[in-house]
Design a protein around this motif. Structure first.
Motif, PDB file in Angstrom:
ATOM      1  N   HIS A 160       1.004  -1.115  -0.014  1.00 31.83           N
ATOM      2  CA  HIS A 160       0.437   0.262   0.252  1.00 31.83           C
ATOM      3  C   HIS A 160       1.292   0.619  -0.122  1.00 31.83           C
ATOM      4  O   HIS A 160       2.048   1.283   0.842  1.00 31.83           O
ATOM      5  CB  HIS A 160      -1.024  -0.151   1.416  1.00 31.83           C
ATOM      6  N   PHE A 161       0.913   1.800  -0.876  1.00 30.59           N
ATOM      7  CA  PHE A 161       1.613   3.208  -0.947  1.00 30.59           C
ATOM      8  C   PHE A 161       0.450   4.412  -0.449  1.00 30.59           C
ATOM      9  O   PHE A 161      -0.685   4.940  -1.326  1.00 30.59           O
ATOM     10  CB  PHE A 161       2.137   3.586  -2.370  1.00 30.59           C
ATOM     11  N   GLN A 162       0.808   5.959   0.378  1.00 32.51           N
ATOM     12  CA  GLN A 162       0.369   6.755   0.710  1.00 32.51           C
ATOM     13  C   GLN A 162       1.570   7.909   0.136  1.00 32.51           C
ATOM     14  O   GLN A 162       2.319   8.174   0.733  1.00 32.51           O
ATOM     15  CB  GLN A 162       0.064   6.566   2.052  1.00 32.51           C
ATOM     16  N   GLU A 163       0.177   8.882  -0.105  1.00 33.03           N
ATOM     17  CA  GLU A 163       1.552  10.009  -1.255  1.00 33.03           C
ATOM     18  C   GLU A 163       1.599  10.783   0.508  1.00 33.03           C
ATOM     19  O   GLU A 163       0.595  11.421   1.010  1.00 33.03           O
ATOM     20  CB  GLU A 163       0.616  10.939  -2.003  1.00 33.03           C
ATOM     21  N   LEU A 164       2.641  11.043   0.111  1.00 37.53           N
ATOM     22  CA  LEU A 164       3.008  12.346   1.078  1.00 37.53           C
ATOM     23  C   LEU A 164       3.138  13.830   1.358  1.00 37.53           C
ATOM     24  O   LEU A 164       2.609  14.538   1.638  1.00 37.53           O
ATOM     25  CB  LEU A 164       4.006  12.470   1.814  1.00 37.53           C
ATOM     26  N   LEU A 165       3.642  14.099  -0.965  1.00 36.98           N
ATOM     27  CA  LEU A 165       4.680  14.914  -1.424  1.00 36.98           C
ATOM     28  C   LEU A 165       4.667  14.750  -2.873  1.00 36.98           C
ATOM     29  O   LEU A 165       4.663  13.530  -3.333  1.00 36.98           O
ATOM     30  CB  LEU A 165       5.790  15.307  -0.824  1.00 36.98           C
ATOM     31  N   PRO A 166       3.912  15.859  -3.428  1.00 36.06           N
ATOM     32  CA  PRO A 166       4.075  16.145  -5.180  1.00 36.06           C
ATOM     33  C   PRO A 166       5.222  15.377  -5.341  1.00 36.06           C
ATOM     34  O   PRO A 166       6.383  16.108  -4.882  1.00 36.06           O
ATOM     35  CB  PRO A 166       3.006  16.589  -6.032  1.00 36.06           C
ATOM     36  N   GLY A 167       6.135  14.637  -6.806  1.00 36.24           N
ATOM     37  CA  GLY A 167       7.060  14.612  -6.461  1.00 36.24           C
ATOM     38  C   GLY A 167       7.888  15.031  -7.651  1.00 36.24           C
ATOM     39  O   GLY A 167       7.189  15.563  -8.440  1.00 36.24           O
ATOM     40  N   ARG A 168       8.576  16.065  -7.628  1.00 39.16           N
ATOM     41  CA  ARG A 168       9.373  17.028  -8.060  1.00 39.16           C
ATOM     42  C   ARG A 168      10.932  16.743  -8.407  1.00 39.16           C
ATOM     43  O   ARG A 168      11.323  17.254  -6.985  1.00 39.16           O
ATOM     44  CB  ARG A 168       8.631  18.825  -8.316  1.00 39.16           C
ATOM     45  N   ASN A 169      11.135  17.469  -9.309  1.00 41.68           N
ATOM     46  CA  ASN A 169      12.708  17.156  -9.390  1.00 41.68           C
ATOM     47  C   ASN A 169      13.248  17.941  -9.847  1.00 41.68           C
ATOM     48  O   ASN A 169      12.522  19.016 -11.126  1.00 41.68           O
ATOM     49  CB  ASN A 169      13.386  15.616  -9.943  1.00 41.68           C
ATOM     50  N   LEU A 294       5.078  10.791  10.545  1.00 39.93           N
ATOM     51  CA  LEU A 294       5.108  11.990   9.298  1.00 39.93           C
ATOM     52  C   LEU A 294       4.074  12.477   8.292  1.00 39.93           C
ATOM     53  O   LEU A 294       4.625  13.626   7.852  1.00 39.93           O
ATOM     54  CB  LEU A 294       5.774  10.282   9.002  1.00 39.93           C
ATOM     55  N   ARG A 295       3.033  11.966   8.444  1.00 36.67           N
ATOM     56  CA  ARG A 295       1.900  12.455   7.966  1.00 36.67           C
ATOM     57  C   ARG A 295       1.347  14.144   7.803  1.00 36.67           C
ATOM     58  O   ARG A 295       1.610  14.632   7.052  1.00 36.67           O
ATOM     59  CB  ARG A 295       0.597  11.315   7.957  1.00 36.67           C
ATOM     60  N   LYS A 296       1.620  13.814   9.648  1.00 38.07           N
ATOM     61  CA  LYS A 296       1.540  15.195   9.791  1.00 38.07           C
ATOM     62  C   LYS A 296       2.590  16.334   9.070  1.00 38.07           C
ATOM     63  O   LYS A 296       2.147  17.405   8.757  1.00 38.07           O
ATOM     64  CB  LYS A 296       1.445  15.895  10.836  1.00 38.07           C
ATOM     65  N   SER A 297       4.057  16.129   9.643  1.00 37.06           N
ATOM     66  CA  SER A 297       4.872  16.805   9.246  1.00 37.06           C
ATOM     67  C   SER A 297       5.002  16.552   7.739  1.00 37.06           C
ATOM     68  O   SER A 297       5.298  18.191   7.279  1.00 37.06           O
ATOM     69  CB  SER A 297       6.175  16.507   9.927  1.00 37.06           C
ATOM     70  N   PHE A 298       4.218  16.140   6.834  1.00 32.73           N
ATOM     71  CA  PHE A 298       4.639  16.046   5.445  1.00 32.73           C
ATOM     72  C   PHE A 298       3.407  17.188   4.667  1.00 32.73           C
ATOM     73  O   PHE A 298       3.810  17.576   3.696  1.00 32.73           O
ATOM     74  CB  PHE A 298       4.607  15.301   4.593  1.00 32.73           C
ATOM     75  N   GLU A 299       2.485  17.167   5.826  1.00 34.97           N
ATOM     76  CA  GLU A 299       2.041  18.102   5.494  1.00 34.97           C
ATOM     77  C   GLU A 299       1.966  19.606   5.804  1.00 34.97           C
ATOM     78  O   GLU A 299       1.649  20.069   4.696  1.00 34.97           O
ATOM     79  CB  GLU A 299       0.011  17.665   6.248  1.00 34.97           C
ATOM     80  N   ASN A 300       2.503  19.420   6.875  1.00 35.92           N
ATOM     81  CA  ASN A 300       2.784  21.091   7.272  1.00 35.92           C
ATOM     82  C   ASN A 300       3.667  21.477   5.869  1.00 35.92           C
ATOM     83  O   ASN A 300       3.570  22.812   4.904  1.00 35.92           O
ATOM     84  CB  ASN A 300       3.560  21.086   8.030  1.00 35.92           C
TER      85      ASN A 300
END
Length: 316
Positions: A160-169, A294-300
């Motif tokens: 199962h994969f849960q997104e934390l951030l959109p990927g941008r390089n 982690l989810r809360k930190s990445f949301e911020n």
């Protein structure tokens, strides 16, 4: 002679409290039950445990010695109870987390520290790897969670994969790089400068190849390879070299005012940084607490990065 540990614990509570009633209350037992236990113990030992006629109760030398052993049992039991309570609420335990090196070093290490500020008794074991290695480690139960970029997860993978951030390089460089002075940056100009090779097997390296191909070339000048994130940043600070980094990593170093991103779009598949774990796997409470942190930190972080990205004009 074998002595029941529970009897020693009751003796210790009575000695500690100075009375049978008070000792029974400490243990959540009735006074008659504790009195019977002490009477049975004295009968079995053939020796008194308390001096007669003393109030509060005072133990005999033998009673004191046995009470000391009982106190050790009580202390151990209380520590065990605290451990269980902490485990149930995610305040103790072990979390095994793996992830891609640059993300782990720039972002996750600080988030781990933030989590342990409130849960200092949770041990976190960190390891590095890319998607194929991390997936194998999860399946083999060598790690509980993986933090990595993914563009697609196959159905039936059992994960199962849960997104934390959109990927941008992005193309990263030092803040005083000559290309930042260009009013309009032309893509082929990127090939005039040396490059730091991203780690082998990483999406960063694949994106560098895609960028080079989109500029009509087949290769670029690689001057430095095999370094860590810190070494790559230190190299950039002292040179005109370019490299590919996640935008979130560049963002994490924004306060150092050492590196930045060029306004260049890199052709790469849509991907996201997220949490990878076994499907339907309800981990230990510490793992769930760490995941929530982690989810809360990445949301911020997502909101901060979005504002940062909006301040940059992307395009050749």
């Amino acid at each position: 002679m074998k002595i029941d540990e529970r009897h020693l614990a009751q003796l210790a509570a009575v000695v500690q409290a100075g009375g049978v009633t008070e000792g029974a209350a400490l243990l959540g037992l009735s006074q008659p039950a504790v009195s019977r236990t002490l009477a049975m113990l004295e009968k079995r030992l053939g020796e008194p445990l308390f001096l007669k006629g003393r109030r509060p109760l005072q133990p005999t030398p033998l009673g004191r010695a046995l009470a000391d052993h009982g106190q050790a049992i009580l202390t151990s039991a209380r520590k065990a109870s605290t451990l269980v309570e902490g485990f149930r609420h995610g305040r103790t335990g072990l979390v095994r987390v793996g992830g891609t090196p640059f993300f782990m070093d720039a972002l996750i290490a600080g988030m781990v520290a933030g989590f342990q500020n409130s849960s200092p008794d949770v041990r976190v074991e960190q390891s590095y790897g890319y998607l194929s290695e991390l997936r194998a480690a999860i399946v083999a139960d060598r790690i509980d969670l993986a933090i990595c970029p993914i563009d697609m997860l196959e159905e039936g993978s059992g994960l199962h994969f849960q997104e934390l951030l959109p990927g941008r390089n992005v193309v990263a460089c030092r803040v005083t790089h000559p290309l930042l002075l260009k009013r309009k940056l032309m893509g082929p100009e990127l090939l005039d400068f040396p490059w730091i090779a991203p780690p082998p097997g990483s999406p960063l390296l694949a994106d560098l190849r895609s960028l080079v191909l989109s500029l009509g070339a087949t290769e670029t000048k690689i001057r430095y390879a095999g370094g860590s994130l810190t070494s790559a940043i230190n190299y950039m600070k002292e040179s005109d070299a370019l490299t590919i980094l996640p935008h979130s990593v560049v963002f994490a170093y924004r306060n150092d005012k050492a590196i930045t991103a060029l306004p260049v779009n890199i052709p790469h598949p849509e991907r996201a940084l997220g949490l990878l774990r076994r499907s339907g796997d309800l981990g230990a409470p510490a793992i769930e607490a760490f995941s929530a942190h982690l989810r809360k930190s990445f949301e911020n972080l997502r909101h901060l990065i979005k504002r940062h990205e909006q301040s940059v004009v992307w395009g050749m």
